[in-house]
Design a protein around this motif. Sequence first.
Motif, PDB file in Angstrom:
ATOM      1  N   GLN A  89      15.893 -10.570  26.704  1.00  0.00           N
ATOM      2  CA  GLN A  89      16.727 -11.529  27.446  1.00  0.00           C
ATOM      3  C   GLN A  89      18.044 -11.767  26.704  1.00  0.00           C
ATOM      4  OE1 GLN A  89      15.452 -12.825  30.591  1.00  0.00           O
ATOM      5  NE2 GLN A  89      17.686 -12.918  30.717  1.00  0.00           N
ATOM      6  N   ARG A 116       6.755 -10.206  35.614  1.00  0.00           N
ATOM      7  CA  ARG A 116       6.588 -11.592  36.114  1.00  0.00           C
ATOM      8  C   ARG A 116       7.463 -11.860  37.318  1.00  0.00           C
ATOM      9  NH1 ARG A 116       7.089 -14.684  30.325  1.00  0.00           N
ATOM     10  NH2 ARG A 116       5.248 -13.760  29.385  1.00  0.00           N
ATOM     11  N   HIS A 139       3.068  -6.347  32.695  1.00  0.00           N
ATOM     12  CA  HIS A 139       3.822  -7.482  32.134  1.00  0.00           C
ATOM     13  C   HIS A 139       4.786  -8.120  33.140  1.00  0.00           C
ATOM     14  CE1 HIS A 139       2.318  -6.933  28.128  1.00  0.00           C
ATOM     15  NE2 HIS A 139       2.845  -5.741  27.978  1.00  0.00           N
ATOM     16  N   ALA A 183      11.807 -12.068  24.554  1.00  0.00           N
ATOM     17  CA  ALA A 183      13.020 -12.884  24.315  1.00  0.00           C
ATOM     18  C   ALA A 183      14.154 -12.024  23.759  1.00  0.00           C
ATOM     19  CB  ALA A 183      12.702 -14.030  23.363  1.00  0.00           C
ATOM     20  N   ARG A 231      11.062  -4.550  28.883  1.00  0.00           N
ATOM     21  CA  ARG A 231      11.698  -5.601  28.058  1.00  0.00           C
ATOM     22  C   ARG A 231      13.050  -6.021  28.646  1.00  0.00           C
ATOM     23  NH1 ARG A 231      15.008  -5.803  23.103  1.00  0.00           N
ATOM     24  NH2 ARG A 231      15.697  -3.701  23.616  1.00  0.00           N
ATOM     25  N   LEU A 275       4.196 -11.293  22.207  1.00  0.00           N
ATOM     26  CA  LEU A 275       4.805 -10.949  23.502  1.00  0.00           C
ATOM     27  C   LEU A 275       6.060 -11.753  23.822  1.00  0.00           C
ATOM     28  CD1 LEU A 275       2.303 -10.403  26.426  1.00  0.00           C
ATOM     29  CD2 LEU A 275       3.935  -8.805  25.425  1.00  0.00           C
ATOM     30  N   ASP A 276       5.974 -13.081  23.653  1.00  0.00           N
ATOM     31  CA  ASP A 276       7.116 -13.938  24.012  1.00  0.00           C
ATOM     32  C   ASP A 276       8.339 -13.606  23.169  1.00  0.00           C
ATOM     33  OD1 ASP A 276       5.542 -15.095  25.799  1.00  0.00           O
ATOM     34  OD2 ASP A 276       5.340 -17.029  24.780  1.00  0.00           O
ATOM     35  N   GLU A 277       8.088 -13.408  21.890  1.00  0.00           N
ATOM     36  CA  GLU A 277       9.188 -13.095  20.972  1.00  0.00           C
ATOM     37  C   GLU A 277       9.810 -11.742  21.351  1.00  0.00           C
ATOM     38  OE1 GLU A 277       9.835 -12.413  16.153  1.00  0.00           O
ATOM     39  OE2 GLU A 277       7.823 -12.351  17.003  1.00  0.00           O
TER      40      GLU A 277
END
Length: 246
Positions: free
Chosen positions: A45, A106, A104, A42, A76, A37-39
């Motif tokens: 971003q 935030r 997802h 990212a 995303r 998820l983090d990858e």
Amino acid sequence: MSMRLWQVRRHWDLFARKDPLWAVLVAPGKEGNRWALDEFFATGQNEVDAAMATIRTHLPGAGRRRALDFGCGVGRLTQALAHHFDHVTGVDISTDMLAHARRHNRHGNRVDFQHNPANHLGRFDDGAFDLVFSLITLQHVAPEYSRRYLAEFMRICAPGGAVYFQITARATRPARRSWYPPTVAKKIWRRINGFLLLQPTMEMHSLPRAEVESVIRAAGGEIVSVDSSHGAGTAFESCVYLARRA
Ligand SMILES: C[S@@+](CC[C@H](N)C(=O)[O-])C[C@H]1O[C@@H](n2cnc3c(N)ncnc32)[C@H](O)[C@@H]1O
């Protein structure tokens, strides 16, 4: 024949149920729910930060209040845009993708997600957004739809605002001409899959650069920059456009 929007929606809903992150961002080794998820977020971003740098360079006066992410998938890019705008709306044709996006999110109510199965963006007022943003989405709908959405992007963009979008301009490899057996078999498979939806597929479509520019001009916009992008792989020439609403 190209998919109608109701068919596009069914296919993306199925992608969202099977392998949502890979369907959104196809990458080697990530198929079968293998994105971390983090990858994954990212990547969004990084893409948004680079886009914002381009927008700031060319259109320093564009506002920072409201942005729209068209074809937002699981959010995303929507969430990444929330680092640059007060409020971001993500729209998508797939309710199943939107369910992931909401889960997802935030950024609380600074981000909202809306379902739009229509071939227009009539739910939004003229000039409602300082930025209209769309990556790796328009390439998946037939030109009759992408032309209309582009005109809508200009309509809902505030005067002086920015419209930043990617779309494939042309296929770089000629279509295969063989008639038997692959083409016939493929046609039969597509017909069966169209009815039974055994396997989700994403169609690829192109809109030549001259046509994109003429749609934007006709809708009261002005192209500020065009860059080639690798968003659609090597089989397509893909462009990223920055347009300004006059
Ligand atoms: C490849 S994904 C990209 C998602 C997102 N733009 C990103 O880069 O993370 C394409 C998304 O476009 C959505 N989509 C396809 N056709 C659409 C349409 N006509 N209107 C809105 N969304 C659409 C799909 O449901 C899917 O979520």
